[in-house]
Write a protein that holds these residues in place. Structure first.
Motif: not given
Length: 321
Positions: A51, A64-66, A68, A70, A116, A318, A320-321
C-alpha cells in the motif's frame, strides 16, 4: 498583547511570535513544490500486498489508489508482504525488500521505475545456510552512495545463540540484526552479524546523517517489557555501531521505525501496534526527542512501512491509479 509591555518591547514580542509561528509552519512544510513524500506500508497480516500513501509536509498522509494494493505478494510459502522497505537506488530504480513469512529463511525482493509497474518478485535465501534460523523479519536496504554498495539487513532468531538474553516469552524469539551486501542484487556476500546491542532487537533502519550513520531499532525485550525504540551511531555503514541509547519513545509499545530529515528536523515514524495507529517523534540533534504523535495522520490500519522522497511527476502517476 500583554499590557505591561512597552511599545519597543511589544514590537520585539510580536516579532518573536511571528518568527515562532513561521518557524513551526516552515518546519512542517519543508519540501520544495516539485517534491513529495511516499509512505510504503502493509495492512492486516500483509496478505494483500503493498500500500502507498503520500504527503507534502510529512505530517498528514493520504492513501493512494483508495488504499488498495499496488503489488500483490507471490513468493515464499506464506506469500506475505509485510514490512516493505523501498529505497531509490543509484541506478534510479526503486528497490524493495519485505518480510515474506513469519517463519522462513529468506526475504522478498522486487524493483520498479515508477512504484506502479514492478519486476518479477524474487526470494533471497539470506539465512538458508543456518539450520537453526527461525525467521527473517523486517528487512531494510541502505545505500552506501560512495561505493554503490547496498546493505541489506534484517532480524533473525538463531536457536541457541545469545543465551544471556533468552526468554520463554514471545514464543522464545531472541533476535539480532544480520546483513549481506550487494552491488547488483544478484550476487551477495556471506551473511554476517551487523549489530549486537546486548538485547533482543528487531526492526533496524539506518539513515545517513552527514558523515555518520544513525541506526534506529526496537528493543524487543519482553521480561521486563521494553518494546521501545533506541538509536545507535557509527562512522561506517556496516559498523561498528555505538551502544544503544536510552529509549526515544515513551510509555506505548513501538515498532517498525522509518525516518526522514525534513529541513533541519528528523522525524521518526513508528507503528504503535498495540494501539493500532501510527506515532512519531521529532529531533533537531538526534539526542533530544519530542513526541509529536498527536500531529501525524496516517491511513487507518497502516502498519510498519518506510518513507521515501519522490518527484511531483512520480506522484502524479500514482495519483492516477
Amino acid at each position: 498583547m500583554p499590557q505591561f509591555l512597552s511599545s519597543k518591547n511589544a514590537k520585539a514580542f510580536l516579532l518573536f511570535v511571528g518568527f515562532f509561528l513561521y518557524s513551526n509552519i516552515f518546519a512542517q512544510q519543508p519540501l520544495p513544490k516539485e517534491q513529495a513524500l511516499i509512505f510504503a506500508y502493509f495492512k492486516g497480516n500483509g496478505q494483500d500486498g503493498l500500500h502507498l500513501a503520500h504527503s507534502q509536509d510529512g505530517y498528514t498522509w493520504s492513501a493512494l489508489k483508495k488504499d488498495s494494493t499496488f503489488l500483490r505478494p507471490t513468493v515464499a510459502k506464506d506469500k506475505l508482504m509485510r514490512d516493505p522497505c523501498v529505497i531509490r537506488g543509484k541506478d534510479g530504480l526503486f528497490h524493495m525488500v519485505w518480510t515474506v513469512s513469519w517463519n522462513d529463511k529468506g526475504i522478498g525482493y522486487a524493483t520498479s521505475n515508477d512504484l506502479v509497474n514492478w519486476s518479477a518478485q524474487r526470494f533471497i535465501p539470506v539465512m538458508q545456510h543456518e539450520a537453526e534460523a527461525r525467521n527473517c523479519w523486517a528487512p531494510e536496504i541502505t545505500l552506501d552512495e560512495k561505493t554503490g554498495t547496498y546493505l541489506i539487513y534484517w532480524a533473525t532468531t538463531i536457536t541457541g545463540k545469545f543465551p544471556e538474553t533468552q526468554s520463554t516469552a514471545d514464543k522464545a524469539y531472541n533476535h539480532r540484526i544480520y546483513y549481506v551486501t550487494t552491488k547488483d542484487f544478484k550476487t551477495f556476500t556471506d551473511t554476517k552479524l551487523l549489530y549486537e546491542p546486548g538485547f533482543n532487537s528487531i526492526d533496524a533502519t539506518i539513515q545517513r546523517d552527514g558523515k555518520r550513520y544513525i541506526m534506529i531499532l526496537k528493543d524487543e525485550t519482553r521480561e521486563p517489557a521494553q518494546k521501545k525504540l533506541k538509536v545507535a551511531f557509527s562512522n561506517n555503514l556496516i559498523g561498528p555501531y555505538s551502544k544503544a541509547s536510552t529509549p526515544i519513545t515513551v510509555k506505548y509499545w513501538a515498532e517498525g521505525p522509518t525516518a526522514i530529515k525534513l529541513g533541519k528536523q528528523w522525524l521518526v515514524y513508528f507503528d504503535k501496534y498495540t494501539e493500532h495507529k501510527y506515532g512519531a517523534v521529532r529531533s533537531d540533534d538526534l539526542q533530544t526527542w519530542t513526541d509529536v504523535s498527536d500531529q501525524v495522520r496516517f491511513p487507518t490500519g497502516a502498519r510498519h512501512g518506510t518513507v521515501i522522497q519522490v518527484t511531483q511527476k512520480e506522484l502524479e502517476l500514482l495519483l492516477k491509479q
